[in-house]
Design a protein around this motif. Structure first.
Motif, PDB file in Angstrom:
ATOM      1  N   LEU A  90       0.988  11.768   6.879  1.00 28.66           N
ATOM      2  CA  LEU A  90       2.345  11.906   6.351  1.00 28.66           C
ATOM      3  C   LEU A  90       2.513  13.141   5.477  1.00 28.66           C
ATOM      4  O   LEU A  90       3.644  13.591   5.266  1.00 28.66           O
ATOM      5  N   GLU A  91       1.428  13.685   4.996  1.00 30.44           N
ATOM      6  CA  GLU A  91       1.513  14.937   4.250  1.00 30.44           C
ATOM      7  C   GLU A  91       2.035  16.077   5.122  1.00 30.44           C
ATOM      8  O   GLU A  91       2.630  17.044   4.626  1.00 30.44           O
ATOM      9  N   HIS A  92       1.795  15.972   6.426  1.00 26.13           N
ATOM     10  CA  HIS A  92       2.168  17.047   7.351  1.00 26.13           C
ATOM     11  C   HIS A  92       3.324  16.656   8.268  1.00 26.13           C
ATOM     12  O   HIS A  92       4.229  17.456   8.509  1.00 26.13           O
ATOM     13  N   ALA A  93       3.253  15.462   8.818  1.00 28.61           N
ATOM     14  CA  ALA A  93       4.202  15.047   9.855  1.00 28.61           C
ATOM     15  C   ALA A  93       5.160  13.997   9.320  1.00 28.61           C
ATOM     16  O   ALA A  93       4.732  12.971   8.773  1.00 28.61           O
ATOM     17  N   ALA A  94       6.437  14.223   9.493  1.00 32.20           N
ATOM     18  CA  ALA A  94       7.452  13.258   9.093  1.00 32.20           C
ATOM     19  C   ALA A  94       7.573  12.191  10.175  1.00 32.20           C
ATOM     20  O   ALA A  94       8.062  12.467  11.272  1.00 32.20           O
ATOM     21  N   LEU A  95       7.114  10.995   9.890  1.00 30.72           N
ATOM     22  CA  LEU A  95       7.168   9.895  10.851  1.00 30.72           C
ATOM     23  C   LEU A  95       8.223   8.891  10.432  1.00 30.72           C
ATOM     24  O   LEU A  95       8.427   8.630   9.247  1.00 30.72           O
ATOM     25  N   ASP A  96       8.890   8.329  11.432  1.00 31.56           N
ATOM     26  CA  ASP A  96       9.902   7.308  11.162  1.00 31.56           C
ATOM     27  C   ASP A  96       9.333   5.902  11.209  1.00 31.56           C
ATOM     28  O   ASP A  96       9.879   4.988  10.586  1.00 31.56           O
ATOM     29  N   VAL A  97       8.246   5.719  11.980  1.00 32.46           N
ATOM     30  CA  VAL A  97       7.651   4.402  12.187  1.00 32.46           C
ATOM     31  C   VAL A  97       6.135   4.537  12.193  1.00 32.46           C
ATOM     32  O   VAL A  97       5.595   5.531  12.695  1.00 32.46           O
ATOM     33  N   LEU A  98       5.455   3.529  11.652  1.00 32.00           N
ATOM     34  CA  LEU A  98       4.004   3.450  11.732  1.00 32.00           C
ATOM     35  C   LEU A  98       3.640   2.303  12.668  1.00 32.00           C
ATOM     36  O   LEU A  98       4.026   1.153  12.438  1.00 32.00           O
ATOM     37  N   GLN A  99       2.927   2.622  13.748  1.00 30.82           N
ATOM     38  CA  GLN A  99       2.457   1.606  14.692  1.00 30.82           C
ATOM     39  C   GLN A  99       0.959   1.453  14.494  1.00 30.82           C
ATOM     40  O   GLN A  99       0.213   2.435  14.565  1.00 30.82           O
ATOM     41  N   ILE A 100       0.499   0.239  14.254  1.00 27.73           N
ATOM     42  CA  ILE A 100      -0.921   0.080  13.924  1.00 27.73           C
ATOM     43  C   ILE A 100      -1.570  -1.056  14.708  1.00 27.73           C
ATOM     44  O   ILE A 100      -0.933  -2.037  15.087  1.00 27.73           O
ATOM     45  N   TYR A 101      -2.868  -0.864  14.939  1.00 33.39           N
ATOM     46  CA  TYR A 101      -3.749  -1.930  15.395  1.00 33.39           C
ATOM     47  C   TYR A 101      -4.485  -2.417  14.161  1.00 33.39           C
ATOM     48  O   TYR A 101      -5.288  -1.683  13.564  1.00 33.39           O
ATOM     49  N   ALA A 102      -4.195  -3.636  13.751  1.00 31.65           N
ATOM     50  CA  ALA A 102      -4.798  -4.203  12.551  1.00 31.65           C
ATOM     51  C   ALA A 102      -4.413  -5.676  12.501  1.00 31.65           C
ATOM     52  O   ALA A 102      -3.711  -6.178  13.395  1.00 31.65           O
ATOM     53  N   SER A 103      -4.830  -6.357  11.456  1.00 30.42           N
ATOM     54  CA  SER A 103      -4.445  -7.749  11.280  1.00 30.42           C
ATOM     55  C   SER A 103      -2.991  -7.817  10.819  1.00 30.42           C
ATOM     56  O   SER A 103      -2.409  -6.828  10.347  1.00 30.42           O
ATOM     57  N   GLU A 104      -2.410  -9.001  10.930  1.00 29.61           N
ATOM     58  CA  GLU A 104      -1.040  -9.176  10.456  1.00 29.61           C
ATOM     59  C   GLU A 104      -0.942  -8.912   8.957  1.00 29.61           C
ATOM     60  O   GLU A 104       0.033  -8.316   8.484  1.00 29.61           O
ATOM     61  N   GLU A 105      -1.962  -9.352   8.226  1.00 30.90           N
ATOM     62  CA  GLU A 105      -1.952  -9.135   6.783  1.00 30.90           C
ATOM     63  C   GLU A 105      -1.987  -7.649   6.447  1.00 30.90           C
ATOM     64  O   GLU A 105      -1.270  -7.170   5.559  1.00 30.90           O
ATOM     65  N   ARG A 106      -2.822  -6.910   7.166  1.00 35.86           N
ATOM     66  CA  ARG A 106      -2.927  -5.475   6.914  1.00 35.86           C
ATOM     67  C   ARG A 106      -1.627  -4.767   7.283  1.00 35.86           C
ATOM     68  O   ARG A 106      -1.189  -3.844   6.584  1.00 35.86           O
ATOM     69  N   ALA A 107      -1.005  -5.179   8.372  1.00 35.42           N
ATOM     70  CA  ALA A 107       0.262  -4.570   8.784  1.00 35.42           C
ATOM     71  C   ALA A 107       1.320  -4.745   7.697  1.00 35.42           C
ATOM     72  O   ALA A 107       2.064  -3.812   7.369  1.00 35.42           O
ATOM     73  N   HIS A 108       1.393  -5.928   7.139  1.00 32.11           N
ATOM     74  CA  HIS A 108       2.350  -6.191   6.069  1.00 32.11           C
ATOM     75  C   HIS A 108       2.041  -5.334   4.850  1.00 32.11           C
ATOM     76  O   HIS A 108       2.955  -4.785   4.201  1.00 32.11           O
ATOM     77  N   GLN A 109       0.758  -5.174   4.539  1.00 28.36           N
ATOM     78  CA  GLN A 109       0.355  -4.351   3.395  1.00 28.36           C
ATOM     79  C   GLN A 109       0.769  -2.894   3.600  1.00 28.36           C
ATOM     80  O   GLN A 109       1.274  -2.238   2.680  1.00 28.36           O
ATOM     81  N   VAL A 110       0.552  -2.379   4.808  1.00 28.70           N
ATOM     82  CA  VAL A 110       0.925  -0.993   5.107  1.00 28.70           C
ATOM     83  C   VAL A 110       2.422  -0.790   4.915  1.00 28.70           C
ATOM     84  O   VAL A 110       2.868   0.233   4.360  1.00 28.70           O
ATOM     85  N   ALA A 111       3.218  -1.746   5.341  1.00 28.83           N
ATOM     86  CA  ALA A 111       4.665  -1.646   5.167  1.00 28.83           C
ATOM     87  C   ALA A 111       5.037  -1.571   3.698  1.00 28.83           C
ATOM     88  O   ALA A 111       5.925  -0.799   3.300  1.00 28.83           O
ATOM     89  N   GLN A 112       4.355  -2.341   2.868  1.00 29.53           N
ATOM     90  CA  GLN A 112       4.646  -2.338   1.444  1.00 29.53           C
ATOM     91  C   GLN A 112       4.225  -1.026   0.793  1.00 29.53           C
ATOM     92  O   GLN A 112       4.929  -0.493  -0.071  1.00 29.53           O
ATOM     93  N   VAL A 113       3.076  -0.501   1.189  1.00 29.38           N
ATOM     94  CA  VAL A 113       2.545   0.705   0.567  1.00 29.38           C
ATOM     95  C   VAL A 113       3.393   1.924   0.893  1.00 29.38           C
ATOM     96  O   VAL A 113       3.697   2.748   0.022  1.00 29.38           O
ATOM     97  N   PHE A 114       3.812   2.061   2.161  1.00 27.02           N
ATOM     98  CA  PHE A 114       4.448   3.302   2.604  1.00 27.02           C
ATOM     99  C   PHE A 114       5.969   3.223   2.728  1.00 27.02           C
ATOM    100  O   PHE A 114       6.632   4.256   2.874  1.00 27.02           O
ATOM    101  N   GLY A 115       6.526   2.024   2.688  1.00 30.05           N
ATOM    102  CA  GLY A 115       7.974   1.896   2.734  1.00 30.05           C
ATOM    103  C   GLY A 115       8.599   2.345   4.034  1.00 30.05           C
ATOM    104  O   GLY A 115       9.775   2.722   4.074  1.00 30.05           O
ATOM    105  N   LEU A 116       7.828   2.341   5.118  1.00 29.61           N
ATOM    106  CA  LEU A 116       8.324   2.701   6.439  1.00 29.61           C
ATOM    107  C   LEU A 116       8.283   1.483   7.354  1.00 29.61           C
ATOM    108  O   LEU A 116       7.474   0.571   7.144  1.00 29.61           O
ATOM    109  N   PRO A 117       9.121   1.449   8.387  1.00 25.99           N
ATOM    110  CA  PRO A 117       8.999   0.376   9.364  1.00 25.99           C
ATOM    111  C   PRO A 117       7.607   0.386   9.993  1.00 25.99           C
ATOM    112  O   PRO A 117       7.070   1.450  10.307  1.00 25.99           O
ATOM    113  N   VAL A 118       7.037  -0.790  10.168  1.00 22.98           N
ATOM    114  CA  VAL A 118       5.710  -0.924  10.767  1.00 22.98           C
ATOM    115  C   VAL A 118       5.821  -1.777  12.016  1.00 22.98           C
ATOM    116  O   VAL A 118       6.448  -2.840  12.016  1.00 22.98           O
TER     117      VAL A 118
END
Length: 214
Positions: free
Chosen positions: A77-105
């Motif tokens: 994200l320091e370089h590329a402006a992304l609108d959405v983060l798509q991840i392979y991870a657990s449901e708990e981790r996905a929710h955490q990523v959404a909270q940390v970065f404030g982007l749709p996951v």
């Protein structure tokens, strides 16, 4: 019978300008970049940044990550402006990523049978795709086709997307059988791994959208 509306189209694994421009020209809703080094479609944050400026504001950009740390995502994200983060991870981790970065996951959700289908969505969207073979070196992007019949009676109340083995000549059938509100393609519109074919992109978008109007 499924009730169709406008079908969303995501083209994933962009690595070069010609393919990116074709996605924008033919109206893809989302353009995806793979930040997973074992993928033949891997791009660096700098490469993704150079491409995103070509279609600024005309399509949403999605970054695909595999079990990322916060630092992995922040570095991109320091370089590329992304609108959405798509991840392979657990449901708990996905929710955490959404909270940390404030982007749709979006959470990639590989399945092997109807018993694996999610009953809820912990983030903004789930991507339903085939579970990879045991000897696969990556969790997705293996050109496997899902058994669409397992989705024929599945009626989730949350946003989702169909992925896995979709191509120009089968996307309409996939939409009709599954009722998918959105579809994701990568190798199905390529002339070589990581090299998108503009003509295939145009046909895929057209066929998906026509299926949605059928």
């Amino acid at each position: 019978m499924p009730e169709f509306g406008p079908i969303g189209v995501k083209i994933c694994g962009l690595t070069e300008a010609v393919g990116f421009d074709a996605c924008v020209e033919h109206g893809a809703d989302w353009i995806g970049f793979v930040f997973f080094e074992r993928s033949p479609r891997f791009v660096t944050p700098q490469q993704a940044a150079g491409l995103t400026t070509r279609g600024l504001g005309r399509a949403s950009t999605v970054g695909l990550f595999v079990h990322p740390s916060d630092e992995d995502i922040a570095r991109v994200l320091e370089h590329a402006a992304l609108d959405v983060l798509q991840i392979y991870a657990s449901e708990e981790r996905a929710h955490q990523v959404a909270q940390v970065f404030g982007l749709p996951v979006w959470l990639s959700f590989p399945v092997a049978g109807p018993q694996d289908l999610p009953v809820s969505c912990p983030v903004q969207r789930v991507l339903i795709e085939p579970r990879p073979p045991k000897d696969a070196t990556r969790p997705g992007g293996n050109a496997q086709k899902l058994d669409w019949s397992m989705l024929s009676g599945w009626k989730p109340v949350f946003p989702w997307m169909l992925a896995g083995g979709l191509k120009v000549d089968n996307v309409a059938e996939a939409v009709r059988i599954t009722g998918a509100p959105a579809v994701d393609v990568s190798s199905g519109v390529e002339s070589a791994p990581g090299v998108k074919d503009p003509a295939l992109i145009a046909s895929f978008v057209r066929n998906a959208r026509q299926a949605g109007r059928a």
